[in-house]
Scaffold this motif. Structure first.
Motif, PDB file in Angstrom:
ATOM      1  N   THR A 256       7.261  -2.221   1.819  1.00 50.06           N
ATOM      2  CA  THR A 256       6.913  -3.384   2.638  1.00 50.06           C
ATOM      3  C   THR A 256       7.081  -3.069   4.114  1.00 50.06           C
ATOM      4  O   THR A 256       6.209  -3.381   4.939  1.00 50.06           O
ATOM      5  N   SER A 257       8.170  -2.431   4.451  1.00 53.29           N
ATOM      6  CA  SER A 257       8.420  -2.061   5.846  1.00 53.29           C
ATOM      7  C   SER A 257       7.381  -1.060   6.354  1.00 53.29           C
ATOM      8  O   SER A 257       6.834  -1.213   7.459  1.00 53.29           O
TER       9      SER A 257
ATOM     10  N   ALA B 269       3.896  -2.755   6.584  1.00 55.44           N
ATOM     11  CA  ALA B 269       3.863  -3.687   7.717  1.00 55.44           C
ATOM     12  C   ALA B 269       3.677  -2.946   9.033  1.00 55.44           C
ATOM     13  O   ALA B 269       2.875  -3.360   9.886  1.00 55.44           O
TER      14      ALA B 269
ATOM     15  N   THR C 190       0.144  -1.570   9.137  1.00 54.10           N
ATOM     16  CA  THR C 190      -0.805  -2.666   9.339  1.00 54.10           C
ATOM     17  C   THR C 190      -0.791  -3.107  10.799  1.00 54.10           C
ATOM     18  O   THR C 190      -1.841  -3.324  11.406  1.00 54.10           O
ATOM     19  N   ALA C 191       0.401  -3.201  11.353  1.00 50.10           N
ATOM     20  CA  ALA C 191       0.536  -3.633  12.755  1.00 50.10           C
ATOM     21  C   ALA C 191      -0.139  -2.664  13.712  1.00 50.10           C
ATOM     22  O   ALA C 191      -0.689  -3.092  14.736  1.00 50.10           O
TER      23      ALA C 191
ATOM     24  N   PRO D 120      -4.949  -5.003   6.255  1.00 48.84           N
ATOM     25  CA  PRO D 120      -3.982  -6.098   6.185  1.00 48.84           C
ATOM     26  C   PRO D 120      -3.809  -6.691   4.785  1.00 48.84           C
ATOM     27  O   PRO D 120      -2.815  -7.359   4.513  1.00 48.84           O
TER      28      PRO D 120
ATOM     29  N   ARG E  96      -1.116  -4.635  -0.457  1.00 48.23           N
ATOM     30  CA  ARG E  96       0.127  -5.191  -1.010  1.00 48.23           C
ATOM     31  C   ARG E  96       1.053  -4.043  -1.416  1.00 48.23           C
ATOM     32  O   ARG E  96       0.649  -3.169  -2.194  1.00 48.23           O
TER      33      ARG E  96
END
Length: 107
Positions: free
Chosen positions: A50-51, A54, A57-58, A64, A67
């Motif tokens: 997840t980290s 994220a 994605t950023a 985006p 999952r």
């Protein structure tokens, strides 16, 4: 390291770990895919992904809609199909396909 490189390095490390011991990929499949109740190992893996997702994605290198749980399931599939050290070249190709599918369109 940039987020997309960190994600690639983590996923390679995951495949390295899955190929270390006979049965490790099967154990990961049980924990990740078939786990019906919360599992500390699964949660640690999902938290790490997840980290990484994220951050990637950023910075615009990962789509985006990626999952972390889907990515983890795909990694387990690669580990099951090509996790043996003798099949590392195939694992690298499969990993490239998985990560390529997560890549954001550059335009």
């Amino acid at each position: 390291m940039p987020p997309h490189e960190a994600l690639r390095a983590w996923t390679r490390g995951f495949l390295d770990h899955a190929g270390l011991r006979p049965g490790m990929a099967d154990a990961l499949r049980t924990v990740v895919v078939f786990g019906v109740r919360p599992c500390a190992s699964r949660e640690l893996l999902v938290t790490a992904l997840t980290s990484l997702v994220a951050a990637a994605t950023a910075d615009g290198t990962v789509r985006p809609d990626t999952r972390p749980t889907d990515l983890l399931a795909a990694l387990v599939g690669v580990a099951l199909g090509a996790g043996d050290p003798a099949r590392r070249e195939q694992a690298e190709r499969l990993l490239a396909l998985v990560l390529g599918g997560c890549a954001a369109e550059q335009g």
